[in-house]
Design a protein around this motif. Structure first.
Motif, PDB file in Angstrom:
ATOM      1  N   GLY A 141       0.822  -1.212   0.000  1.00 53.86           N
ATOM      2  CA  GLY A 141       0.000   0.000   0.000  1.00 53.86           C
ATOM      3  C   GLY A 141       0.856   1.263   0.000  1.00 53.86           C
ATOM      4  N   VAL A 142       1.981   1.212   0.685  1.00 52.81           N
ATOM      5  CA  VAL A 142       2.891   2.367   0.763  1.00 52.81           C
ATOM      6  C   VAL A 142       3.599   2.547  -0.588  1.00 52.81           C
ATOM      7  N   VAL A 143       4.047   1.439  -1.167  1.00 53.16           N
ATOM      8  CA  VAL A 143       4.703   1.484  -2.484  1.00 53.16           C
ATOM      9  C   VAL A 143       3.715   2.046  -3.514  1.00 53.16           C
ATOM     10  N   ASP A 144       2.468   1.629  -3.409  1.00 52.07           N
ATOM     11  CA  ASP A 144       1.451   2.046  -4.365  1.00 52.07           C
ATOM     12  C   ASP A 144       1.200   3.564  -4.312  1.00 52.07           C
ATOM     13  N   ILE A 145       1.173   4.126  -3.116  1.00 48.78           N
ATOM     14  CA  ILE A 145       0.963   5.588  -3.002  1.00 48.78           C
ATOM     15  C   ILE A 145       2.114   6.325  -3.687  1.00 48.78           C
ATOM     16  N   ALA A 146       3.347   5.847  -3.466  1.00 49.93           N
ATOM     17  CA  ALA A 146       4.510   6.485  -4.104  1.00 49.93           C
ATOM     18  C   ALA A 146       4.422   6.361  -5.631  1.00 49.93           C
ATOM     19  N   LEU A 147       4.013   5.200  -6.105  1.00 50.68           N
ATOM     20  CA  LEU A 147       4.011   4.944  -7.552  1.00 50.68           C
ATOM     21  C   LEU A 147       2.886   5.684  -8.286  1.00 50.68           C
ATOM     22  N   HIS A 148       1.744   5.851  -7.614  1.00 48.23           N
ATOM     23  CA  HIS A 148       0.564   6.327  -8.359  1.00 48.23           C
ATOM     24  C   HIS A 148      -0.059   7.629  -7.862  1.00 48.23           C
ATOM     25  N   HIS A 149       0.702   8.427  -7.074  1.00 56.65           N
ATOM     26  CA  HIS A 149       0.078   9.661  -6.575  1.00 56.65           C
ATOM     27  C   HIS A 149      -0.036  10.749  -7.646  1.00 56.65           C
ATOM     28  N   HIS A 150       0.533  10.526  -8.835  1.00 59.92           N
ATOM     29  CA  HIS A 150       0.369  11.499  -9.925  1.00 59.92           C
ATOM     30  C   HIS A 150      -0.563  10.990 -11.023  1.00 59.92           C
ATOM     31  N   GLU A 151      -1.276   9.905 -10.747  1.00 59.89           N
ATOM     32  CA  GLU A 151      -2.271   9.445 -11.716  1.00 59.89           C
ATOM     33  C   GLU A 151      -3.514  10.335 -11.605  1.00 59.89           C
TER      34      GLU A 151
ATOM     35  N   PRO B 235       2.757   7.587 -13.673  1.00 64.04           N
ATOM     36  CA  PRO B 235       3.539   7.081 -14.807  1.00 64.04           C
ATOM     37  C   PRO B 235       2.763   6.126 -15.720  1.00 64.04           C
ATOM     38  N   HIS B 236       1.610   5.634 -15.306  1.00 58.04           N
ATOM     39  CA  HIS B 236       0.988   4.564 -16.084  1.00 58.04           C
ATOM     40  C   HIS B 236      -0.301   4.971 -16.796  1.00 58.04           C
ATOM     41  N   GLY B 237      -0.748   6.212 -16.610  1.00 56.87           N
ATOM     42  CA  GLY B 237      -1.994   6.636 -17.251  1.00 56.87           C
ATOM     43  C   GLY B 237      -3.185   5.799 -16.810  1.00 56.87           C
ATOM     44  N   LEU B 238      -3.192   5.406 -15.546  1.00 52.86           N
ATOM     45  CA  LEU B 238      -4.313   4.612 -15.037  1.00 52.86           C
ATOM     46  C   LEU B 238      -5.565   5.475 -15.012  1.00 52.86           C
ATOM     47  N   LYS B 239      -6.737   4.812 -15.071  1.00 55.21           N
ATOM     48  CA  LYS B 239      -8.016   5.531 -15.129  1.00 55.21           C
ATOM     49  C   LYS B 239      -8.904   5.105 -13.976  1.00 55.21           C
ATOM     50  N   ASP B 240      -9.708   6.039 -13.497  1.00 55.36           N
ATOM     51  CA  ASP B 240     -10.761   5.757 -12.512  1.00 55.36           C
ATOM     52  C   ASP B 240     -10.301   4.776 -11.428  1.00 55.36           C
ATOM     53  N   PHE B 241     -11.038   3.661 -11.282  1.00 58.43           N
ATOM     54  CA  PHE B 241     -10.763   2.757 -10.169  1.00 58.43           C
ATOM     55  C   PHE B 241      -9.620   1.782 -10.457  1.00 58.43           C
ATOM     56  N   GLU B 242      -8.943   1.978 -11.596  1.00 54.66           N
ATOM     57  CA  GLU B 242      -7.654   1.281 -11.754  1.00 54.66           C
ATOM     58  C   GLU B 242      -6.671   1.867 -10.741  1.00 54.66           C
ATOM     59  N   ILE B 243      -6.922   3.108 -10.344  1.00 55.76           N
ATOM     60  CA  ILE B 243      -6.090   3.752  -9.319  1.00 55.76           C
ATOM     61  C   ILE B 243      -6.678   3.348  -7.964  1.00 55.76           C
ATOM     62  N   THR B 244      -5.840   2.876  -7.068  1.00 54.54           N
ATOM     63  CA  THR B 244      -6.357   2.419  -5.772  1.00 54.54           C
ATOM     64  C   THR B 244      -6.857   3.606  -4.946  1.00 54.54           C
ATOM     65  N   LEU B 245      -7.671   3.300  -3.967  1.00 53.17           N
ATOM     66  CA  LEU B 245      -8.212   4.352  -3.102  1.00 53.17           C
ATOM     67  C   LEU B 245      -7.086   5.143  -2.433  1.00 53.17           C
ATOM     68  N   LEU B 246      -6.062   4.441  -1.936  1.00 57.12           N
ATOM     69  CA  LEU B 246      -4.966   5.151  -1.249  1.00 57.12           C
ATOM     70  C   LEU B 246      -4.241   6.100  -2.200  1.00 57.12           C
TER      71      LEU B 246
ATOM     72  N   ARG C  93      -5.581   7.478  -4.901  1.00 55.48           N
ATOM     73  CA  ARG C  93      -6.513   8.581  -5.205  1.00 55.48           C
ATOM     74  C   ARG C  93      -6.509   9.601  -4.056  1.00 55.48           C
ATOM     75  N   MET C  94      -6.407   9.099  -2.827  1.00 56.95           N
ATOM     76  CA  MET C  94      -6.295  10.009  -1.679  1.00 56.95           C
ATOM     77  C   MET C  94      -4.976  10.782  -1.745  1.00 56.95           C
TER      78      MET C  94
ATOM     79  N   VAL D  19     -13.875  11.185  -3.005  1.00 61.86           N
ATOM     80  CA  VAL D  19     -12.770  11.336  -2.055  1.00 61.86           C
ATOM     81  C   VAL D  19     -12.494  12.825  -1.842  1.00 61.86           C
ATOM     82  N   PHE D  20     -12.611  13.615  -2.905  1.00 57.18           N
ATOM     83  CA  PHE D  20     -12.393  15.057  -2.762  1.00 57.18           C
ATOM     84  C   PHE D  20     -13.426  15.675  -1.807  1.00 57.18           C
ATOM     85  N   ASN D  21     -14.671  15.218  -1.911  1.00 57.80           N
ATOM     86  CA  ASN D  21     -15.694  15.727  -0.987  1.00 57.80           C
ATOM     87  C   ASN D  21     -15.316  15.442   0.459  1.00 57.80           C
TER      88      ASN D  21
END
Ligand SMILES: [Fe+2]
Length: 416
Positions: free
Chosen positions: A257-267, A275-286, A288-289, A329-331
């Motif tokens: 979960g920690v690795v994932d936040i580092a890898l995908h916080h710019h999706e 870096p991966h152009g992930l969409k919607d719920f391909e991005i994990t909740l953590l 997205r937060m 999540v923004f709300n």
């Protein structure tokens, strides 16, 4: 059968346990999401706010006052529980051992927590700086090294969610890389709490927030600290930091979960992130937060190439960015930090400028403010604290103002 049901707001009565309010967060008249309705005035406020639908929890209502209910189980699904279940990574992590969270007896006043928050920022800055140095030297960093710091940050956020978030925002551009991590950790913890995440995922959010940008240790300093706009080539280098950070965390044995936040916080939700152009719920909740907390702290901080945005203006702008963030999540983020966060410059209906000094206890729209300038006389006035939620207070916030447009700086002296 679930005990949570949706009902029309017009059917709401005292004795019911409010589980969730439907519709736009702008209409939401309360800070709290879940509570037992005991005051008919609260029922009236919900209806007057134009809210059509609410969710109630039958298992927690006062049985003596509970009337017949309407609605369907399907309508009553808790959105964040759904989101959590969609993420295979979080689902897999659900059985993992949990960190024990310090027991806190209740919120302490903002003023009492500010000093401790400052000291946590100093310790945190030094620790993040030393992690950057270790990585630059080719050494590894371990998740376990930051646990005491994350525990300190979490304790401060549980004592008072506003103090550390507000103090960590006030950084010079030299401090940015290190204090940003502390700020994002505090924001992630407050957001996790607002969303009702369990202790384990709350813990991952705090640790992941602190370690999300460690990949910047591998970016050449002339690119990382460049005062102007990055060239395309430099931006390509900068965009390598999520993968570099994730790799370093994985090498140090960090949790997924920690690795994932580092890898995908710019999706981004629309698929245009990196870096991966992930969409919607391909991005994990953590992740997205992480994206929301990272951007909020970045835009409200002074950087080498730009002034800080006012916190309330940042909230308004981020709400307008279509496709970037998970709206739900923004709300929750807005509820955790405030529509008018502490330190925001606002214009009052009395034609005075004020700075938000403390969140409102009942309403996001009615914080405590310090008035200091009259727009009628165009003069500074005696600083005075006004509780916009106090009975008999006729003043209200019209909207956020840009401190730069008024040539104002050091507004923090009015609340710090
Ligand atoms: Fe980043």
């Amino acid at each position: 059968m679930t005990a949570i049901r949706s009902i029309p707001a017009s059917s709401l009565r005292t004795g019911m346990f409010l589980h969730k309010i439907g519709g736009s967060w702008l209409k939401h008249p309360f800070l709290r999401n879940k509570f037992l309705l005991t005051d008919p005035e609260d029922v009236r406020r919900i209806i007057e706010a134009g809210i059509d639908e609410v969710w109630i929890d039958e298992s927690r209502g006062d049985p003596l006052e509970m009337p017949e209910l309407v609605g369907t189980d399907e309508d009553a699904r808790e959105p964040f529980v759904d989101t959590l279940a969609e993420s295979p990574q979080l689902r897999a992590a659900a059985d993992a051992p949990r960190e024990s969270r310090r027991i806190v007896t209740g919120p302490v006043p903002l003023a009492a927590e500010l000093e401790r928050a400052r000291s946590i920022c100093l310790t945190g800055k030094a620790q993040v700086q030393s992690m950057f140095e270790e990585l630059r030297l080719g050494n590894s960093v371990r998740q376990s090294d930051v646990l005491p710091l994350v525990e300190e940050i979490a304790s401060s956020v549980w004592r008072n969610p506003t103090a550390l978030i507000s103090v960590a925002r006030l950084k010079t551009h030299d401090d940015y890389s290190y204090l940003h991590s502390v700020a994002v950790s505090a924001l992630m913890l407050a957001l996790a709490k607002q969303m009702g995440l369990d202790e384990y995922h709350t813990h991952l959010a705090g640790v992941g927030g602190l370690m999300h940008d460690l990949g910047k240790a591998f970016i050449p300093l002339d690119v990382l600290n460049k005062p102007g706009k990055l060239t395309d080539a430099e931006f390509t280098i900068m965009k390598s930091h999520p993968a570099a950070g994730a790799q370093a965390l994985q090498d140090g044995g960090a949790e997924a979960g920690v690795v994932d936040i580092a890898l995908h916080h710019h999706e981004k939700m629309n698929g245009y992130g990196y870096p991966h152009g992930l969409k919607d719920f391909e991005i994990t909740l953590l992740a997205r937060m992480g994206a929301i907390c990272d951007v909020y702290d970045a835009v409200t901080s002074i950087r080498a190439y730009k002034a800080a945005w006012d916190p309330a203006m940042a909230m308004r702008e981020m709400a307008r960015w279509d496709g970037h963030f998970d709206k739900q999540v923004f709300n929750a983020f807005v509820k955790s930090v405030g529509i008018y966060p502490v330190g925001a410059l606002v214009r009052l209906s009395s034609q005075r400028l004020a700075v938000v000094a403390e969140p409102g206890e009942e309403s996001l729209l009615k914080p405590k403010v310090r008035v200091f300038y009259s727009l009628r006389t165009k003069e500074k006035i005696l600083v005075q604290t006004i509780d916009l939620a106090a009975p008999g207070c006729n003043d209200s916030i019209i909207g956020p103002e840009d401190p730069e447009a008024w040539d104002l700086s050091n507004l923090e002296v009015l609340w710090l």
